[in-house]
Design a protein around this motif. Structure first.
Motif, PDB file in Angstrom:
ATOM      1  N   PHE A 167     -44.107 -92.100   9.871  1.00 27.04           N
ATOM      2  CA  PHE A 167     -43.489 -93.374   9.509  1.00 27.04           C
ATOM      3  C   PHE A 167     -44.137 -94.539  10.244  1.00 27.04           C
ATOM      4  CE2 PHE A 167     -40.062 -90.372   8.373  1.00 27.04           C
ATOM      5  CZ  PHE A 167     -39.971 -90.705   7.031  1.00 27.04           C
ATOM      6  N   SER A 187     -47.397 -94.653  11.023  1.00 34.83           N
ATOM      7  CA  SER A 187     -48.674 -94.906  10.347  1.00 34.83           C
ATOM      8  C   SER A 187     -48.464 -95.546   8.977  1.00 34.83           C
ATOM      9  CB  SER A 187     -49.465 -93.599  10.208  1.00 34.83           C
ATOM     10  OG  SER A 187     -48.767 -92.666   9.415  1.00 34.83           O
ATOM     11  N   MET A 188     -47.408 -95.126   8.277  1.00 34.20           N
ATOM     12  CA  MET A 188     -47.102 -95.770   6.993  1.00 34.20           C
ATOM     13  C   MET A 188     -46.806 -97.253   7.187  1.00 34.20           C
ATOM     14  SD  MET A 188     -44.688 -93.117   4.889  1.00 34.20           S
ATOM     15  CE  MET A 188     -45.351 -91.621   4.159  1.00 34.20           C
ATOM     16  N   THR A 189     -46.091 -97.546   8.263  1.00 34.19           N
ATOM     17  CA  THR A 189     -45.748 -98.944   8.546  1.00 34.19           C
ATOM     18  C   THR A 189     -46.987 -99.754   8.878  1.00 34.19           C
ATOM     19  OG1 THR A 189     -43.590 -98.237   9.385  1.00 34.19           O
ATOM     20  CG2 THR A 189     -44.323-100.444   9.974  1.00 34.19           C
ATOM     21  N   SER A 207     -49.957 -99.134   8.096  1.00 32.43           N
ATOM     22  CA  SER A 207     -50.878 -99.227   6.955  1.00 32.43           C
ATOM     23  C   SER A 207     -50.630-100.506   6.153  1.00 32.43           C
ATOM     24  CB  SER A 207     -50.725 -98.001   6.052  1.00 32.43           C
ATOM     25  OG  SER A 207     -49.508 -98.046   5.329  1.00 32.43           O
ATOM     26  N   GLN A 208     -49.407-101.026   6.204  1.00 34.70           N
ATOM     27  CA  GLN A 208     -49.101-102.272   5.507  1.00 34.70           C
ATOM     28  C   GLN A 208     -49.814-103.457   6.141  1.00 34.70           C
ATOM     29  OE1 GLN A 208     -47.342-102.087   2.524  1.00 34.70           O
ATOM     30  NE2 GLN A 208     -47.883-100.009   3.145  1.00 34.70           N
ATOM     31  N   PRO A 238     -54.807 -97.147   4.495  1.00 38.49           N
ATOM     32  CA  PRO A 238     -53.428 -96.702   4.288  1.00 38.49           C
ATOM     33  C   PRO A 238     -53.324 -95.254   3.827  1.00 38.49           C
ATOM     34  CG  PRO A 238     -53.740 -98.894   3.381  1.00 38.49           C
ATOM     35  CD  PRO A 238     -55.104 -98.395   3.746  1.00 38.49           C
ATOM     36  N   ALA A 295     -51.627 -92.098   6.082  1.00 43.45           N
ATOM     37  CA  ALA A 295     -50.483 -91.357   5.550  1.00 43.45           C
ATOM     38  C   ALA A 295     -50.782 -89.863   5.439  1.00 43.45           C
ATOM     39  CB  ALA A 295     -50.095 -91.911   4.181  1.00 43.45           C
ATOM     40  N   LEU A 351     -41.384 -99.043   2.215  1.00 39.29           N
ATOM     41  CA  LEU A 351     -42.422 -99.388   3.191  1.00 39.29           C
ATOM     42  C   LEU A 351     -42.043-100.606   4.032  1.00 39.29           C
ATOM     43  CD1 LEU A 351     -45.604 -98.859   0.985  1.00 39.29           C
ATOM     44  CD2 LEU A 351     -44.723 -97.350   2.773  1.00 39.29           C
ATOM     45  N   ALA A 379     -39.416 -97.200   6.329  1.00 40.64           N
ATOM     46  CA  ALA A 379     -40.476 -96.679   7.202  1.00 40.64           C
ATOM     47  C   ALA A 379     -40.488 -97.349   8.577  1.00 40.64           C
ATOM     48  CB  ALA A 379     -41.837 -96.820   6.511  1.00 40.64           C
TER      49      ALA A 379
END
Length: 451
Positions: free
Chosen positions: A56, A58-60, A62-63, A229, A233, A396, A400
């Motif tokens: 979570f 890395s997902m964040t 990635s934005q 991104p 993920a 996202l 996340a």
């Protein structure tokens, strides 16, 4: 200066997986089991929590990675989305604490497994000396040729998967009883640890750490707005699957009590149980190659960091670090500076191990815990971007980052549980480094305005 786009999606994922897998899982698995009192399923829960924090997080991030053109990874996220002073603060922490402590510890671990593989002297001094040789080699190689560094990373990522997945598959069909404890060694039995299992979150943070290093080459990744991104993920999910496979396979082959009793040496017995007399060395060879892949991956990212900070005016003598060799595309001053700091921390690590200052832990664990704490500011920023509708996805933009925040706080608690005396002191030290970086960044802003 426009960065040359050198690395594809495969290499980027390989770097994330390669840095995470290959160090912590081999010499931290026993620590995790010890902290959970030998409770295997509690250990599995700890692995899942570690993955939860990374996935979570890395997902964040990635934005933010997909919305910046600036170089420097997390530092550039701070600079563009929070402030240049905050970026300077975090950059100083990464430069003087985070990167060098991890590189020093993993280099030392490579020395441990080299000693085991070739039956050499197992003294701390000799292990440290071998680690020094390895880190010197990889710093030089990654400076001389980025292609060699990238290729070595890809090869070691594939090689390290062989024992990890192999042991996991063997464990599924393993029917033999656990090996006997060597004579003269006191058996360590499973036990109830209560909330003490939270201490396992410190070694698990080390085991999963490394994904963030890949952000240092964001601008060198082909089509980075799309590929970063995706890599951030996919990488942690691969790591979790491999970790659980290896952990459960290892427990199946030698048993919890054997791992609790023998610690890092349990991996040797796994090799012997699976492949006979020569199996121990075969497995150790794979483990060593895997760990060297980690040293390579971290040094690949670290040698660029001083130059990155210099390009933003965030460290003294920036013009010196800005000089780039056309042949290598890198700053020699940047590489040397990173190397010297790493050698210094290797010396500090030697002292902490010699006098057991960190109760079986190491200098990198608390640096990693502090880094998770620092990411919370970026998670909050992503939530703010969602509120402004810059980010349209509710998952996202809200889910996340909130889960990433929760994960960072869990890792912090685990770090404090692992060493109640020295963890707060090291966290305070890391914070003071950030304060110095913040003050320097502020002074540079004032200087520019006055100029």
């Amino acid at each position: 200066m426009q960065e040359e786009q050198r690395y594809g999606l495969g290499t980027t994922i390989s770097m994330i997986v390669g840095i995470c897998i290959g160090s912590g899982i081999f010499f931290k698995a026993d620590d995790i089991l010890i902290e959970t009192g030998g409770n295997v399923w509690l250990g599995v829960l700890v692995f899942i929590i570690g993955a939860f924090c990374v996935i979570f997080g890395s997902m964040t991030l990635s934005q933010l990675a997909s919305r910046t053109k600036k170089r420097g990874g997390v530092i550039s996220y701070y600079e563009e989305f929070i402030s240049s002073k905050a970026a300077s603060a975090f950059g100083w922490f990464q430069l003087f604490v985070y990167f060098p402590t991890i590189t020093a510890v993993v280099s030392w671990v490579s020395g441990i497994y080299t000693v085991s593989l070739f039956g050499l002297s197992s003294s701390l001094e000799f292990q440290t000396a071998i680690g020094f040789g390895y880190l010197s080699f990889f710093f030089l190689m990654n400076y001389v040729s980025y292609k060699m560094g990238g290729r070595f990373q890809n090869v070691t990522t594939v090689v390290k998967m062989i024992p990890l997945i192999g042991i996991g598959l063997a464990g599924l069909f393993w029917t033999q009883s656990s090996p006997s404890i060597p004579s003269g060694v006191a058996l360590v039995e499973t036990s109830q640890v209560g909330w003490g299992w939270l201490a396992a979150l410190a070694p698990i943070a080390f085991s999963f750490d490394g994904w963030i290093v890949s952000t240092s080459i964001t601008q060198e990744v082909k089509n980075h707005r799309r590929n970063m991104p995706i890599a951030l993920a996919i990488g942690p999910l691969i790591v979790l699957a491999v970790y659980l496979t290896f952990f459960l396979g290892m427990v199946s082959v030698v048993g919890s009590e054997y791992i609790l009793t023998m610690g890092d040496e349990a991996i040797n017995q796994v090799g012997y149980s699976l492949f006979g007399a020569s199996g121990e060395r075969i497995l150790l060879a794979f483990v060593l190659i895997a760990i060297l892949g980690v040293v390579n991956g971290i040094s690949l990212g670290y040698i660029r960091l001083p130059h990155t900070l210099a390009s933003k005016g965030m460290i003294p003598s920036s013009q010196t670090f800005m000089k780039v060799k056309d042949k290598t595309g890198l700053s020699p001053q940047s590489a040397v500076f990173a190397y010297v700091i790493t050698v210094f921390w290797l010396g500090v690590h030697y002292l902490t191990q010699r006098f057991d200052i960190l109760r079986g832990g190491d200098i990198s664990e608390i640096a990693i815990v502090f880094s998770y704490l620092a990411y919370t500011l970026l998670y909050i920023k992503v939530i703010q971007l969602k509120r402004r509708q810059v980010i349209t996805s509710r998952f996202l933009g809200y889910v996340a980052p909130v889960l990433g925040l929760a994960g960072s706080l869990i890792i912090l608690v685990g770090g404090l549980f692992s060493n109640p005396l020295y963890s707060p002191l090291f966290l305070l030290f890391s914070f003071m480094v950030c304060v110095i970086g913040y003050v320097y960044g502020r002074s540079q802003q004032i200087r520019v305005k006055e100029g």
